[in-house]
Design a protein around this motif. Structure first.
Motif, short mmCIF file in Angstrom:
data_model
loop_
_atom_site.label_atom_id
_atom_site.label_comp_id
_atom_site.label_asym_id
_atom_site.label_seq_id
_atom_site.Cartn_x
_atom_site.Cartn_y
_atom_site.Cartn_z
N UNK A 36 -10.87 25.92 70.85
CA UNK A 36 -11.71 26.02 69.65
C UNK A 36 -10.92 25.70 68.39
N UNK A 37 -9.66 26.15 68.35
CA UNK A 37 -8.81 25.89 67.19
C UNK A 37 -8.53 24.39 67.06
N UNK A 38 -8.28 23.72 68.18
CA UNK A 38 -7.99 22.29 68.14
C UNK A 38 -9.19 21.49 67.62
N UNK A 39 -10.38 21.93 67.97
CA UNK A 39 -11.60 21.25 67.52
C UNK A 39 -11.71 21.28 65.99
N UNK A 40 -11.13 22.30 65.36
CA UNK A 40 -11.21 22.44 63.91
C UNK A 40 -10.26 21.50 63.17
N UNK A 41 -9.34 20.89 63.88
CA UNK A 41 -8.38 20.01 63.22
C UNK A 41 -7.94 18.87 64.13
N UNK A 42 -6.76 18.34 63.82
CA UNK A 42 -6.24 17.20 64.58
C UNK A 42 -4.97 17.52 65.34
N UNK A 43 -4.19 18.49 64.85
CA UNK A 43 -2.88 18.80 65.43
C UNK A 43 -2.74 20.31 65.49
N UNK A 44 -2.47 20.82 66.69
CA UNK A 44 -2.43 22.27 66.88
C UNK A 44 -1.00 22.77 67.07
N UNK A 45 -0.57 23.64 66.15
CA UNK A 45 0.74 24.27 66.22
C UNK A 45 0.53 25.72 66.66
N UNK A 46 1.22 26.14 67.72
CA UNK A 46 1.03 27.49 68.26
C UNK A 46 2.34 28.28 68.19
N UNK A 47 2.31 29.35 67.43
CA UNK A 47 3.45 30.26 67.35
C UNK A 47 3.35 31.32 68.43
N UNK A 48 4.43 31.54 69.16
CA UNK A 48 4.44 32.53 70.25
C UNK A 48 5.49 33.59 69.92
N UNK A 49 5.08 34.85 69.94
CA UNK A 49 5.98 35.95 69.58
C UNK A 49 7.03 36.19 70.67
N UNK A 50 8.20 36.64 70.26
CA UNK A 50 9.26 36.97 71.21
C UNK A 50 8.97 38.30 71.90
N UNK A 51 9.69 38.57 72.98
CA UNK A 51 9.53 39.84 73.69
C UNK A 51 9.83 41.03 72.77
N UNK A 52 10.90 40.90 71.97
CA UNK A 52 11.31 42.00 71.08
C UNK A 52 10.24 42.28 70.03
N UNK A 53 9.66 41.23 69.48
CA UNK A 53 8.62 41.37 68.45
C UNK A 53 7.38 42.04 69.02
N UNK A 54 7.01 41.67 70.23
CA UNK A 54 5.83 42.28 70.87
C UNK A 54 6.11 43.73 71.23
N UNK A 72 2.15 28.22 77.28
CA UNK A 72 1.41 27.70 76.12
C UNK A 72 1.63 26.19 75.99
N UNK A 73 2.85 25.74 76.19
CA UNK A 73 3.16 24.31 76.09
C UNK A 73 2.38 23.49 77.12
N UNK A 74 2.03 24.10 78.25
CA UNK A 74 1.30 23.38 79.31
C UNK A 74 -0.19 23.27 79.03
N UNK A 75 -0.68 23.99 78.02
CA UNK A 75 -2.11 23.93 77.68
C UNK A 75 -2.41 22.58 77.01
N UNK A 76 -3.42 21.90 77.47
CA UNK A 76 -3.65 20.51 77.04
C UNK A 76 -4.10 20.36 75.60
N UNK A 77 -4.47 21.46 74.94
CA UNK A 77 -4.89 21.34 73.54
C UNK A 77 -3.74 21.62 72.56
N UNK A 78 -2.59 21.98 73.07
CA UNK A 78 -1.46 22.35 72.22
C UNK A 78 -0.56 21.14 71.95
N UNK A 79 -0.21 20.93 70.68
CA UNK A 79 0.67 19.82 70.30
C UNK A 79 2.11 20.27 70.07
N UNK A 80 2.31 21.48 69.58
CA UNK A 80 3.65 21.98 69.29
C UNK A 80 3.71 23.48 69.48
N UNK A 81 4.75 23.96 70.15
CA UNK A 81 4.98 25.40 70.33
C UNK A 81 6.13 25.84 69.43
N UNK A 82 5.91 26.92 68.69
CA UNK A 82 6.95 27.49 67.83
C UNK A 82 7.39 28.82 68.46
#
Length: 379
Positions: A36-54, A72-82
């Motif tokens: 759904x997020x990718x549909x709203x734009x052209x390039x999807x950047x996904x931030x993933x929290x560390x174990x310690x932060x969670x 997350x990187x294997x999901x076909x709608x994701x362009x960049x993982x942070x």
């Protein structure tokens, strides 16, 4: 003379969208939010929290951070993982990755101190909402593993799955306390053809494409599955994946497998960038029909792990082996299995039961805050 829409489109700055989260036990609900997020734009950047932060804000994770980053990187709608994204989303981090706005589900997410994790971007007018996928969550999946019940395989007269959970199960699940019992039942996911279409690429193989077929349960879709599918896809041009139905999986594997139902597992597989098409409810043994009726299969691949025989005792890959189509793949992540993930929960049962109780309390507070917010807006 005005420019054509296509020419104007070519000059438009691509819209970059930010999404962040834990993505623990990456499931089709996560994938649907990213879609759904990718549909709203052209390039999807996904931030993933560390174990310690969670751990600081929510409790222990089931999957390690490196496993979650890869999922997350294997999901076909994701362009960049942070990796190691902050738990509270700031305008600063969005500017760093040149993102126009942030997208999150239509529920409240709070940090350990009770503050809204998205308050800053909301106030800056850089927040959008997508619809949360009902019937699934990491908490709910952990609950299924903690209960370790076969109730989701029992059938009533109409063929629907029953959701019977015993008092003993609930007491165990709540850590022995009857005051706060997070009740986890069978998935309430209702499959629709629309959702399948949304997740499917719909691409047909070209006449010259080499079609690779793999099959499996793909329960609690994880890094072991992802690495296998990636290597299988590299064998050809088109990857066809057979996903076995619930009854045959339970008959072969027993216990409470599968933990996720057929349609849940199909959506997880379809969301993977290496997969082109899925056979829903594929037979456990690779038949002549599988090899020719959907597409002409050139290669049948399987990991270098042991295989359960079919109910008749035969090797499920007997036919492709006789035809010289069978290929065995090395998988560096073969040690990550559904059973391994369940074992993690069992070994740290008390910690996850405590997490479930905290999550239940937090969810109740968030629901109340949302109710009050809606009430104030109406008045």
């Amino acid at each position: 003379m005005s420019e054509s829409p296509r020419a104007t489109e070519g000059k438009r700055k691509p819209i970059r969208v930010w999404v962040d989260g834990c993505f623990d036990l990456m499931h089709y609900g996560h994938a649907n939010a990213l879609r759904q997020a990718k549909v709203m734009g052209d390039y999807l950047v996904v931030g993933v929290h560390s174990d310690a932060e969670i751990e600081r804000n929510k409790g222990p994770t089931v999957m390690r951070e490196d496993e979650r980053y890869a999922a997350v990187a294997a999901c076909k709608w994701v362009d960049l993982v942070v990796p190691d994204a902050p738990y509270t989303t700031s305008v600063e981090v969005m500017k760093k990755y040149d993102c126009d706005f942030c997208v999150h589900g239509d529920d409240i997410t709070t940090a350990a101190d009770g503050s809204d994790c998205y308050q800053e971007v909301k106030e800056a007018g850089r927040y959008r909402e997508c619809k949360r996928t009902q019937g699934v969550s990491t908490t709910e999946l952990v609950g299924r593993m903690l209960l370790m019940t076969r109730d989701h395989h029992k059938r009533n007269a109409s063929g629907s799955a029953l959701a019977s959970v015993s008092n003993e199960d609930l007491t165990t699940f709540s850590g022995g306390s009857s005051r706060q019992t997070p009740v986890t039942k069978v998935s309430h996911f209702l499959p629709t053809s629309r959702r399948i279409v949304q997740f499917s690429e719909g691409r047909e193989p070209k006449p010259t494409d080499k079609v690779v077929y793999v099959d499996g349960t793909f329960d609690l879709f994880h890094l072991g599955h992802i690495e296998f599918l990636k290597r299988a896809r590299a064998l050809g041009d088109y990857l066809l994946v057979g996903v076995h139905d619930d009854q045959i999986v339970n008959a072969i594997k027993g216990v409470n497998y599968p933990l996720m139902n057929l349609h849940e597992r199909v959506l997880s597989v379809l969301a993977c960038r290496y997969v082109d098409e899925v056979i829903i409810g594929a037979p456990y043994s690779v038949t002549e029909d599988v090899l020719s009726k959907v597409y002409k299969v050139d290669i049948v691949a399987h990991g270098n792990t042991s295989t359960f025989p079919d109910l008749d005792g035969k090797d499920p890959y007997e036919i492709p082996k006789k035809k010289g189509l069978y290929v065995e793949l090395e998988n560096p992540s073969a040690n990550i299995t559904t059973a391994d993930i369940i074992q993690r929960i069992i070994e740290h049962r008390q910690r996850f039961e405590e997490r479930q109780a905290r999550k239940s309390n937090k969810a109740a507070l968030e629901t109340e805050a949302e109710r009050l917010l809606k009430g104030s807006s109406v008045s």
